[in-house]
Design an enzyme around this catalytic site. Structure first.
Site, PDB file in Angstrom:
ATOM      1  N   ARG A  95       0.750  -1.328  -0.111  1.00  0.00           N
ATOM      2  CA  ARG A  95      -0.029   0.047   0.078  1.00  0.00           C
ATOM      3  C   ARG A  95       0.760   1.343   0.095  1.00  0.00           C
ATOM      4  NH1 ARG A  95      -4.209   1.075   4.683  1.00  0.00           N
ATOM      5  NH2 ARG A  95      -2.239   1.536   6.129  1.00  0.00           N
ATOM      6  N   TYR A 113      -6.657   9.279   0.079  1.00  0.00           N
ATOM      7  CA  TYR A 113      -6.900   7.946  -0.234  1.00  0.00           C
ATOM      8  C   TYR A 113      -7.722   7.199   0.748  1.00  0.00           C
ATOM      9  CZ  TYR A 113      -4.667   5.128   3.561  1.00  0.00           C
ATOM     10  OH  TYR A 113      -4.302   4.473   4.941  1.00  0.00           O
ATOM     11  N   PHE A 205       3.306   2.600   6.297  1.00  0.00           N
ATOM     12  CA  PHE A 205       3.794   3.571   5.705  1.00  0.00           C
ATOM     13  C   PHE A 205       3.035   5.071   6.232  1.00  0.00           C
ATOM     14  CE2 PHE A 205       2.103   6.653   2.424  1.00  0.00           C
ATOM     15  CZ  PHE A 205       3.251   7.108   1.608  1.00  0.00           C
ATOM     16  N   ASP A 206       1.686   4.639   6.683  1.00  0.00           N
ATOM     17  CA  ASP A 206       0.882   5.807   7.298  1.00  0.00           C
ATOM     18  C   ASP A 206       1.337   6.301   8.568  1.00  0.00           C
ATOM     19  OD1 ASP A 206      -0.794   3.772   5.575  1.00  0.00           O
ATOM     20  OD2 ASP A 206      -2.382   5.193   6.084  1.00  0.00           O
ATOM     21  N   THR A 207       1.900   5.254   9.342  1.00  0.00           N
ATOM     22  CA  THR A 207       2.443   5.728  10.833  1.00  0.00           C
ATOM     23  C   THR A 207       3.731   6.398  10.540  1.00  0.00           C
ATOM     24  OG1 THR A 207       1.362   3.555  11.626  1.00  0.00           O
ATOM     25  CG2 THR A 207       2.954   4.837  12.845  1.00  0.00           C
TER      26      THR A 207
END
Length: 437
Positions: A95, A113, A205-207
Site C-alpha cells: 500500500r 486515499y 507507511f501511514d504511521t
C-alpha cells in the site's frame, strides 16, 4: 532511513485559488490488490458522492497493486467509462508503495486515499480535505478513536487498534489518535518533500509518514469518522502487527540518532506570533524550561543515586565529584537533544566540553556547600549532607539553564529564507464550482 529529498523549506500554506474549471483539486487514490468483487461498487459510490457533494473538480485514481484476478480489467473499464477515473497499474505489492508512486506523480494540490471497502462514511471526506484546501493544515486523518466517532467492529480489532496507538504514544511520543485508519489526505507540496523520507512500502507507511510530519512540526488535522468493520478484510493481522513493531523500532532509532533531515519540512506558519520579529523575547523559552526541568529532575535523581553508591566506598568530596561528572555528561546529552532540539553528531564534542565547564561551576557550588557544612558541623549525618546537596544543586541548576541557553546552545536565528518559486499548483490549479463532468 531515506535522506534524499530536495533541500529547502516548505512555502507558507495558502488557500487554493478559486478560479475557473481546470485541473482536479482533489485526487482520491484507492489502492487495491485482488479486489474484483468490491472495486466497481466502491468507485461508483465514491464518484457519485463526490459529484453530488464535492464543490471542486476531482479525480479518482485506482492504484492496482499487482493484482492477479480481474481487478486490472475492471479498473481499465472504469477509467474508460468515466472521465474522472484513472487507473494506475503497479507490478509490486504494498500500500505504501502504491501511495508513494501515485501521489508523487499526481498534479492535484490535495491528495487523499481510502480503502476499497469504504468502511469510513464518505460524509467525512469534505471535512477531511477542507483544512488542506483552506491552507489551515498540512495533513488530515480520519480517527476512529475520537470520542465523537461511531465505530462498529469486534473486540479483537478494537483491542489491537488501541494497543497499537498506545505503543506509538509511549515509544514515539505520537500525539495523533489513529495511525491506521484508511482515510487520509495531504497537501501535494508537503508530500513532495515528506514522501522521500518515508522508507516503509507496506501498512506501516501511514504511521511513519505521520510520525515524521508531527516531529517536523507540520499540522495534522483529525476528523472523527463513522466506521464499520469489513468482515471480509484480507489484512493479515499478525504479520501486519509484526511489521508495524519493526517499523516503530526503526523510526524510533532514526529519531534518536537524529539521522532524519526533518528541517527540510519546516515552513512558515503565516500570521503566527511565533514567527514575528519580536525583540528581547527569547524564542521557545517556555518549552525549553519545561524540557530542562524534566531533564534536570531526572538528572538530580541519577546524581543522588550515584552519590549514595559512591559514598559507600569513599569520602563525600570524591563521591560528589564523580557523581556530578557522570550525571553532568548525561544531562548535557539529554538537554542537547530534548530541550534545545540539536540533532545529529555535529558539535557534540564541543557541547560536552562546554558542559564540563558548566559542570565545574556546579562542582564548585556543591563542593563549597559540603565544605561549609563540614566546617560548621563535625561529622554531619548522611541525611543532612543530602539535604545540603539538593539545595546546592537547585542553585546550580538555575545557573546551568542560563549558561546552556546563552552559551552552550545559543538561539542562532537564521536569516529570513529567500522566497522560493511559486508552487506549481498556484499557477495551474483551477477549481470548479459545479460538476466537473
Amino acid at each position: 532511513m531515506r535522506t534524499d529529498s530536495a533541500p529547502g523549506t516548505l512555502p507558507a500554506r495558502e488557500h487554493l485559488p478559486a478560479t475557473v474549471v481546470g485541473t482536479a483539486v482533489l485526487d482520491v487514490v484507492v489502492p487495491v490488490h485482488n479486489e474484483e468483487k468490491d472495486l466497481r461498487p466502491c468507485v461508483l459510490r465514491l464518484r457519485e458522492h463526490l459529484a453530488r457533494t464535492f464543490p471542486y473538480a476531482f479525480r479518482i485514481t485506482i492504484a492496482d497493486n499487482a493484482s492477479t484476478d480481474a481487478t486490472p480489467k475492471i479498473a481499465t473499464e472504469l477509467a474508460d467509462e468515466f472521465v474522472e477515473v484513472t487507473s494506475h497499474r503497479l507490478e509490486r505489492k504494498g500500500r505504501g508503495h502504491a501511495l508513494r508512486t501515485v501521489w508523487s506523480a499526481s498534479e492535484a494540490p490535495v491528495l487523499a486515499y481510502m480503502d476499497v471497502d469504504l468502511s469510513t462514511d464518505l460524509n467525512a471526506l469534505l471535512p477531511l480535505v477542507a483544512p488542506l484546501i483552506s491552507g489551515h493544515s498540512d495533513l488530515a486523518i480520519g480517527s476512529r478513536l475520537s470520542r465523537t466517532s461511531r465505530v462498529v467492529r469486534g473486540p479483537k480489532r478494537e483491542f489491537i487498534s488501541r494497543a497499537y496507538n498506545l505503543i506509538l504514544r509511549g515509544s514515539l511520543q505520537a500525539r495523533f489518535s489513529d495511525a491506521q485508519c484508511g482515510f487520509k489526505a495531504i497537501r501535494r507540496e508537503v508530500a513532495q518533500v515528506l514522501l522521500p523520507l518515508v522508507e516503509d512500502t507496506g501498512w506501516f507507511f501511514d504511521t511513519e509518514m505521520l510520525v515524521l510530519a508531527e516531529r517536523a512540526g507540520l499540522r495534522i488535522h483529525e476528523v472523527p469518522v463513522d466506521w464499520v468493520d469489513d468482515p471480509d478484510s484480507t489484512v493479515h493481522i499478525v504479520r501486519t502487527a509484526t511489521d508495524d513493531l519493526k517499523g516503530v523500532w526503526r523510526v524510533g532509532r532514526a529519531l534518536t540518532t537524529g539521522s532524519l533531515p526533518l528541517d527540510r519540512l519546516t515552513r512558515p506558519f503565516g500570521d503566527d506570533p511565533r514567527d514575528r520579529d519580536i525583540t528581547d523575547v527569547p524564542r521557545g523559552l517556555a518549552r525549553q524550561l519545561v524540557g530542562f526541568c524534566v531533564v534536570g529532575g531526572l538528572s538530580t535523581l541519577f546524581y543522588l543515586l550515584l552519590y549514595s553508591g559512591f559514598r559507600q566506598f569513599g569520602g563525600s568530596q570524591a563521591a560528589n565529584a564523580l557523581a556530578l561528572l557522570l550525571s553532568a555528561l548525561a544531562n548535557t546529552a539529554a538537554n542537547r537533544r530534548l530541550t534545545f532540539g540539536v540533532r545529529g553528531r555535529g558539535g557534540a564534542v564541543r557541547h560536552q566540553a562546554q558542559g564540563l565547564v558548566v559542570f565545574a561551576i556546579g562542582l564548585a557550588l556543591t563542593s563549597g556547600s559540603l565544605a561549609a557544612l563540614n566546617t560548621a558541623t563535625a561529622g554531619p549525618a548522611h541525611s543532612t549532607e543530602i539535604a545540603v546537596l539538593v539545595v546546592a544543586n537547585l542553585a546550580a541548576t538555575v545557573l546551568r539553564f542560563l549558561l546552556f541557553r546563552a552559551w552552550v546552545f545559543p538561539d542562532r536565528r537564521d536569516p529570513a529564507p529567500v522566497p522560493g518559486p511559486t508552487p506549481a499548483y498556484a499557477e495551474t490549479t483551477t477549481i470548479s464550482t459545479g460538476d466537473p463532468r
